[in-house]
Write a protein that holds these residues in place. Structure first.
Motif, mmCIF file in Angstrom:
data_model
loop_
_atom_site.group_PDB
_atom_site.id
_atom_site.type_symbol
_atom_site.label_atom_id
_atom_site.label_comp_id
_atom_site.label_asym_id
_atom_site.label_seq_id
_atom_site.Cartn_x
_atom_site.Cartn_y
_atom_site.Cartn_z
ATOM 1 N N ALA A 21 98.855 50.285 42.110
ATOM 2 C CA ALA A 21 98.415 49.814 43.421
ATOM 3 C C ALA A 21 97.619 50.894 44.145
ATOM 4 N N ARG A 22 98.084 52.115 44.084
ATOM 5 C CA ARG A 22 97.374 53.212 44.743
ATOM 6 C C ARG A 22 96.030 53.466 44.060
ATOM 7 N N LEU A 55 93.976 43.875 48.457
ATOM 8 C CA LEU A 55 95.155 44.199 47.653
ATOM 9 C C LEU A 55 96.420 43.869 48.432
ATOM 10 N N ALA A 57 100.693 44.190 47.664
ATOM 11 C CA ALA A 57 101.802 44.556 46.782
ATOM 12 C C ALA A 57 103.057 43.839 47.249
ATOM 13 N N ILE A 139 98.830 50.838 51.527
ATOM 14 C CA ILE A 139 98.926 49.603 50.752
ATOM 15 C C ILE A 139 99.632 48.540 51.585
ATOM 16 N N LEU A 141 102.108 45.761 51.972
ATOM 17 C CA LEU A 141 103.311 45.535 51.175
ATOM 18 C C LEU A 141 104.203 44.481 51.812
ATOM 19 N N TYR A 178 93.506 41.524 44.234
ATOM 20 C CA TYR A 178 94.658 41.884 43.415
ATOM 21 C C TYR A 178 95.971 41.680 44.173
ATOM 22 N N VAL A 180 99.851 42.799 43.284
ATOM 23 C CA VAL A 180 100.651 43.609 42.364
ATOM 24 C C VAL A 180 102.124 43.401 42.700
#
Length: 348
Positions: A21-22, A55, A57, A139, A141, A178, A180
């Protein structure tokens, strides 16, 4: 693309999910926008090269460690809102005005979307993301939430993970986007259809017989449904470890991560920028991203499998629990994907 990280407990799948993810957040989109290509209403244009990919997560493991792996302190991690505690809110929002769903209470973890349902994107704002998604280490999350003391003996963790399944069933990801997901250890994800919700599954495998056993069990189930699985070796010390993995998983071995002072420093509370990761391990992450980006979306299969597992769950337990025939929630003419935005509407 929707991506999951699975593997034996202790194999390092949470660490690799965080690293990946990073890595995605620290690199730019590989896609060029095609100004001549028509796009469905409501879908974002392909990303321009040089921009950061959207992104999200999600920590769906019973052991909630992804936030810490992304750099959150223990205090910060505890304060993150839990998807499992807001299941009613999630159902009410995703239901929208779908006429086939009698009420939010009638929704179960496998309830598929249909015309009138609200669909989610990876990026952008909507009430669910506003209340349940937080930025950790740069990120975005969302966390399922821990298995709490009050759950002992009376609740199943899969009821909490059901929130993740609902979200993924209603999520339309576009090119270069994305999601994740750090999954439960071992074969626990086969307790529902959640294992089919991913375009790519990375199975993290140590060079040990126990880890190989989990690989064989997982692949044995996943391949029946066309799930795309790549093995990523972890805690690899030398060529003999690579040889061991190659002997047991063959062509499924995509790449491997060597012992890392970068990871050790992060686990001791001194995280560094992702650019400080060892070059060989950065190359491995590049290979993983390449494997993800080379995949294709099959929305028809994605929708068909969602319906299949919903009907299975309805017959097995959900009809009795809800008190109605949940097969009636299936919209036979609905296929999730970019064109479905016109039928249902991207959430906002």
């Amino acid at each position: 693309m929707k991506i999951s990280f699975v593997g034996k407990g202790g194999s390092g799948k949470t660490t690799l999910a965080a690293l990946f993810a990073r890595h995605l957040a620290g690199t730019t989109a590989p896609l060029l926008a095609d100004a001549t290509a028509p796009l469905p209403v409501g879908m974002p244009a392909p990303l321009l090269a040089g921009t950061t990919a959207p992104l999200l997560a999600i920590d769906a493991d019973i052991n909630q460690h992804l936030a810490a792996a992304l750099g959150a302190s223990e205090h910060e991690a505890v304060l993150l809102p839990a998807l499992g505690d807001h299941l009613g809110e999630i159902k009410e929002y995703l239901r929208g005005d779908n006429p086939l769903i009698s009420s939010a209470a009638a929704m179960v973890k496998t309830t598929p979307p249909g015309r009138g349902s609200r669909l989610l994107g990876v990026g952008g704002a909507n009430p669910l993301y506003d209340s349940l998604v937080r930025e950790v280490g740069g990120i975005r999350l969302a966390v399922t939430g821990p298995f709490a003391t009050e759950d002992l003996g009376v609740a199943c963790y899969h009821s909490k993970v059901g929130a993740v399944e609902l979200l993924l069933n209603h999520l339309v990801d576009g090119p270069g986007e994305y999601v994740v997901v750090d999954m439960t250890a071992g074969a626990d994800s086969f307790a529902s259809g959640l294992f089919t919700r991913f375009d790519t599954t990375f199975l993290v495998c140590e060079p040990t017989l126990r880890s190989i056993g989990v690989y064989r069990q997982y692949v044995g189930h996943a391949r029946e449904y066309g799930v795309r699985v790549h093995v990523v070796g972890n805690k690899v010390d030398d060529a003999s470890d690579v040889d061991f993995l190659t002997e047991h998983v063959g062509e499924d071995l995509l790449t491997w991560i060597g012992r890392s002072s970068y990871v050790k420093a992060a686990e001791r509370g001194t995280p560094q920028p992702i650019t400080a990761l060892e070059p060989a391990n950065r190359d491995a992450l590049d290979l993983m991203r390449g494997a993800v980006d080379s995949g294709t979306k099959d929305w028809a299969t994605y929708t068909r499998q969602a319906v299949e597992f919903h009907l299975r769950n309805a017959t097995a337990w959900a009809n009795d629990r809800v008190g109605e025939d949940l097969a009636g929630q299936v919209d036979p003419d609905f296929v999730l994907g970019p064109t479905a935005v016109d039928l249902a509407g991207r959430a906002g």
